[in-house]
Scaffold this motif. Structure first.
Motif, mmCIF file in Angstrom:
data_model
loop_
_atom_site.group_PDB
_atom_site.id
_atom_site.type_symbol
_atom_site.label_atom_id
_atom_site.label_comp_id
_atom_site.label_asym_id
_atom_site.label_seq_id
_atom_site.Cartn_x
_atom_site.Cartn_y
_atom_site.Cartn_z
ATOM 1 N N ALA A 77 0.792 -1.327 -0.067
ATOM 2 C CA ALA A 77 0.110 0.135 0.039
ATOM 3 C C ALA A 77 0.839 1.356 0.079
ATOM 4 O O ALA A 77 0.667 2.034 -0.791
ATOM 5 N N ALA A 78 1.947 1.343 0.834
ATOM 6 C CA ALA A 78 2.643 2.461 0.649
ATOM 7 C C ALA A 78 3.688 2.586 -0.530
ATOM 8 O O ALA A 78 3.690 3.793 -0.919
ATOM 9 N N ALA A 79 3.843 1.465 -0.942
ATOM 10 C CA ALA A 79 4.674 1.690 -2.374
ATOM 11 C C ALA A 79 3.668 2.297 -3.498
ATOM 12 O O ALA A 79 3.838 2.845 -4.403
ATOM 13 N N ASP A 80 2.376 1.548 -3.453
ATOM 14 C CA ASP A 80 1.305 2.210 -4.637
ATOM 15 C C ASP A 80 0.964 3.279 -4.206
ATOM 16 O O ASP A 80 0.122 3.918 -4.802
ATOM 17 N N GLY A 81 0.990 3.867 -2.909
ATOM 18 C CA GLY A 81 0.541 5.271 -2.472
ATOM 19 C C GLY A 81 -1.280 5.132 -1.960
ATOM 20 O O GLY A 81 -1.557 5.860 -2.239
ATOM 21 N N THR A 82 -1.456 3.931 -1.791
ATOM 22 C CA THR A 82 -2.921 3.733 -1.331
ATOM 23 C C THR A 82 -3.043 4.272 0.266
ATOM 24 O O THR A 82 -2.347 4.001 0.992
ATOM 25 N N PRO A 83 -4.081 5.188 0.052
ATOM 26 C CA PRO A 83 -4.453 5.635 1.544
ATOM 27 C C PRO A 83 -4.894 4.661 2.540
ATOM 28 O O PRO A 83 -5.247 3.446 2.429
ATOM 29 N N ILE A 84 -4.624 4.908 3.783
ATOM 30 C CA ILE A 84 -5.023 3.960 4.800
ATOM 31 C C ILE A 84 -6.235 3.729 5.005
ATOM 32 O O ILE A 84 -6.814 2.402 5.138
ATOM 33 N N ARG A 85 -7.103 4.847 4.597
ATOM 34 C CA ARG A 85 -8.801 4.525 4.814
ATOM 35 C C ARG A 85 -9.096 3.329 3.674
ATOM 36 O O ARG A 85 -10.176 2.582 3.920
ATOM 37 N N GLU A 86 -8.416 3.184 2.492
ATOM 38 C CA GLU A 86 -8.612 2.282 1.557
ATOM 39 C C GLU A 86 -8.288 0.974 1.929
ATOM 40 O O GLU A 86 -8.889 0.010 1.328
ATOM 41 N N ILE A 87 -7.299 1.081 2.589
ATOM 42 C CA ILE A 87 -6.776 -0.532 2.994
ATOM 43 C C ILE A 87 -7.970 -0.889 4.463
ATOM 44 O O ILE A 87 -8.532 -1.898 4.344
ATOM 45 N N VAL A 88 -8.239 -0.058 5.371
ATOM 46 C CA VAL A 88 -8.880 -0.468 6.543
ATOM 47 C C VAL A 88 -10.363 -0.007 6.523
ATOM 48 O O VAL A 88 -11.165 -0.653 7.349
ATOM 49 N N GLY A 89 -10.608 0.766 5.482
ATOM 50 C CA GLY A 89 -12.368 1.260 5.451
ATOM 51 C C GLY A 89 -12.489 2.153 6.449
ATOM 52 O O GLY A 89 -11.799 2.717 7.318
#
Length: 129
Positions: free
Chosen positions: A70-82
């Motif tokens: 997620a960090a490598a892709d720049g995915t926001p934390i909220r997209e991970i945990v909802g």
């Protein structure tokens, strides 16, 4: 809990010390907000999810994999945990164990910790929960 008790607990919880140290080193390398989120999830898992050693070690390693990617892709934390971090952790843990009872206070602490981590992504407080 003394240091010896904590070390014994960790050894029983996730197996060999070397594996735990490798996991910790990976988490330490994450960007600050991702590291904060992983540490909050880790605390929650350690206190409220039954464990059996090998599957728990795999669970933490997979958690590190997820946040590294997620960090490598720049995915926001909220997209991970909802919107509900407690539900995320429950669903995540069910892949590795039968699950466990999570008190409301613990869920709130996890939600607050993720809120702080997610707010650090944009430089402002994210008010969605």
């Amino acid at each position: 809990m003394s240091d010896a008790e904590k070390t014994g607990f960790i050894a029983r919880m996730i197996g060999p010390k070397k594996r735990w140290k490798a996991y910790q080193a990976r988490v330490k390398e994450l960007p600050g907000n991702y590291r904060t989120a992983v540490e909050a999830i880790e605390r929650h898992l350690m206190h409220f999810v039954p464990n059996d050693g090998d599957s728990t070690a795999a669970m933490f390693e997979d958690l590190a994999d997820l946040f590294e990617q997620a960090a490598a892709d720049g995915t926001p934390i909220r997209e991970i945990v909802g919107k509900d971090p407690g539900a995320f952790v429950d669903a995540f843990a069910q892949n590795y164990t039968e699950g466990g009872y999570v008190p409301a206070r613990a869920r709130k602490q996890l939600t607050d910790d993720i809120e702080r981590a997610a707010g650090n992504e944009t430089g402002s407080q994210d008010t969605t929960v």
